[in-house]
Motif scaffolding. Sequence first.
Motif, short mmCIF file in Angstrom:
data_model
loop_
_atom_site.label_atom_id
_atom_site.label_comp_id
_atom_site.label_asym_id
_atom_site.label_seq_id
_atom_site.Cartn_x
_atom_site.Cartn_y
_atom_site.Cartn_z
N ILE A 24 84.67 7.33 31.77
CA ILE A 24 83.92 6.18 31.28
C ILE A 24 84.44 4.92 31.96
O ILE A 24 85.64 4.63 31.89
CB ILE A 24 84.02 6.05 29.75
N LEU A 25 83.53 4.19 32.61
CA LEU A 25 83.88 2.91 33.20
C LEU A 25 83.43 1.80 32.25
O LEU A 25 82.24 1.66 32.00
CB LEU A 25 83.21 2.74 34.57
N PRO A 26 84.36 1.01 31.72
CA PRO A 26 83.99 -0.04 30.77
C PRO A 26 83.23 -1.16 31.45
O PRO A 26 83.16 -1.23 32.68
CB PRO A 26 85.35 -0.53 30.26
N GLY B 83 89.41 5.81 45.42
CA GLY B 83 88.94 6.02 44.05
C GLY B 83 87.44 6.24 43.98
O GLY B 83 86.96 7.08 43.22
N LEU B 84 86.69 5.48 44.78
CA LEU B 84 85.24 5.69 44.85
C LEU B 84 84.91 7.10 45.32
O LEU B 84 84.06 7.77 44.75
CB LEU B 84 84.60 4.67 45.79
N ALA B 85 85.61 7.54 46.36
CA ALA B 85 85.38 8.89 46.88
C ALA B 85 85.72 9.94 45.83
O ALA B 85 85.01 10.94 45.68
CB ALA B 85 86.20 9.11 48.15
N ALA B 86 86.79 9.70 45.07
CA ALA B 86 87.17 10.65 44.02
C ALA B 86 86.14 10.69 42.90
O ALA B 86 85.82 11.77 42.38
CB ALA B 86 88.55 10.27 43.47
N LEU B 87 85.59 9.53 42.52
CA LEU B 87 84.55 9.50 41.50
C LEU B 87 83.30 10.26 41.96
O LEU B 87 82.72 11.04 41.20
CB LEU B 87 84.17 8.06 41.14
N ALA C 222 80.84 17.64 41.66
CA ALA C 222 81.41 18.93 41.25
C ALA C 222 81.09 19.29 39.80
O ALA C 222 81.52 20.33 39.31
CB ALA C 222 82.92 18.93 41.46
N GLY C 223 80.35 18.43 39.10
CA GLY C 223 79.95 18.77 37.74
C GLY C 223 80.44 17.83 36.67
O GLY C 223 80.16 18.03 35.49
N GLY C 224 81.12 16.77 37.04
CA GLY C 224 81.61 15.80 36.06
C GLY C 224 80.53 14.83 35.62
O GLY C 224 79.47 14.73 36.24
N THR C 225 80.82 14.12 34.55
CA THR C 225 79.92 13.09 34.05
C THR C 225 80.61 11.75 34.16
O THR C 225 81.71 11.56 33.62
CB THR C 225 79.53 13.35 32.57
N LEU C 226 79.98 10.82 34.84
CA LEU C 226 80.47 9.46 34.96
C LEU C 226 79.58 8.58 34.09
O LEU C 226 78.36 8.62 34.21
CB LEU C 226 80.42 8.97 36.41
N VAL C 227 80.20 7.80 33.21
CA VAL C 227 79.46 6.91 32.31
C VAL C 227 79.79 5.48 32.69
O VAL C 227 80.97 5.12 32.82
CB VAL C 227 79.86 7.15 30.83
N ASP D 57 77.32 2.22 45.05
CA ASP D 57 78.16 3.19 45.75
C ASP D 57 77.75 4.65 45.57
O ASP D 57 78.16 5.49 46.35
CB ASP D 57 79.62 3.04 45.29
N LEU D 58 76.96 4.95 44.57
CA LEU D 58 76.60 6.35 44.33
C LEU D 58 75.14 6.65 44.67
O LEU D 58 74.66 7.75 44.41
CB LEU D 58 76.91 6.74 42.88
N GLU D 59 74.44 5.68 45.19
CA GLU D 59 73.07 5.87 45.65
C GLU D 59 72.16 6.51 44.60
O GLU D 59 71.39 7.42 44.90
CB GLU D 59 73.05 6.68 46.94
N VAL D 60 72.26 6.02 43.36
CA VAL D 60 71.36 6.52 42.32
C VAL D 60 69.97 5.91 42.54
O VAL D 60 69.86 4.77 42.99
CB VAL D 60 71.90 6.17 40.90
N PRO D 61 68.90 6.65 42.25
CA PRO D 61 67.55 6.13 42.46
C PRO D 61 67.09 5.24 41.31
O PRO D 61 66.07 5.48 40.66
CB PRO D 61 66.71 7.42 42.58
N VAL D 62 67.89 4.22 41.05
CA VAL D 62 67.66 3.30 39.94
C VAL D 62 68.00 1.90 40.44
O VAL D 62 68.86 1.74 41.31
CB VAL D 62 68.59 3.67 38.76
#
Length: 192
Positions: free
Chosen positions: A3-5, A34-38, A44-49, A61-66
Motif C-alpha cells: 500500500i502506497l499512502p 524501487g520502481l522496478a521492484a514494484l 508476478a501476482g502482487g497487488t499494489l494499492v 510509471d506502470l503504464e496503466v490505461p487510466v
Amino acid sequence: VIILPADSRQMMVEGPEDADETPPDYRSGFGEAGLAALEAFVEAGGTLVTLAQAGDLALEDLEVPVRDAVAGVWGNDFWAPGSTLRIDVDTTHPLAYGMPEMALATFLAGGQVYETVRGDRSSEVHRVATYPERDILQSGWLLGEESIAEMAAMVEVERGEGSVVMIGFRPQHRAQTHGTYKFLSLIHISEP
C-alpha cells in the motif's frame, strides 16, 4: 499487498527536494530500483494499492490505461477540499463485498478521479466505485461536479499476474472514514 499512502511520486521515488535540509533518518525515496521492484511484484501476482495522489506513480510509471480526470483542474472548474462525496459501489466486485451500493467518500486536496483510456488495454480496468451522474456532494464544498460525474473513484487494473488498485480518495483518513475503510481491509482477503 503493498500500500502506497497518499504521498507525491517525487517524495516516494526521489525523496524530499530539500534533502540537505532534511535529517537522514527522515529522508525517503526508493529510486528507480524501487520502481522496478514494484513493477516486478505486480507482474508476478502482487497487488499494489495507491491512495489519492500516490496514484501518480501508477499513472506515470506502470503504464496503466487510466488517467486522472482532475489533474491540473483547479478553481471554479473543480474543487472539493475535505468534502464528503457520494459514490456508487459495484458490490459484485470482490474489493467491495459487504459495502452498500451507495457509500460516502472523503475527498481531500490531492485526491484523484479516474477515467479509462480507450484502447486495447481498457478491458483491464474494473470500476469498483464511481461518482454518480449528479448530486455528488453530501457535505462540504464541491465546485465543478460535472468534472467528476460518472467517473471512477476507485479502480482495479489488471497487470501481468497481479493488479494495481487505485483509490482516488483516502479510505482511512485520520481513522474517521469508517464507511470506506472496508475497501482497504478487503484487499488482502479478496486475493486468491
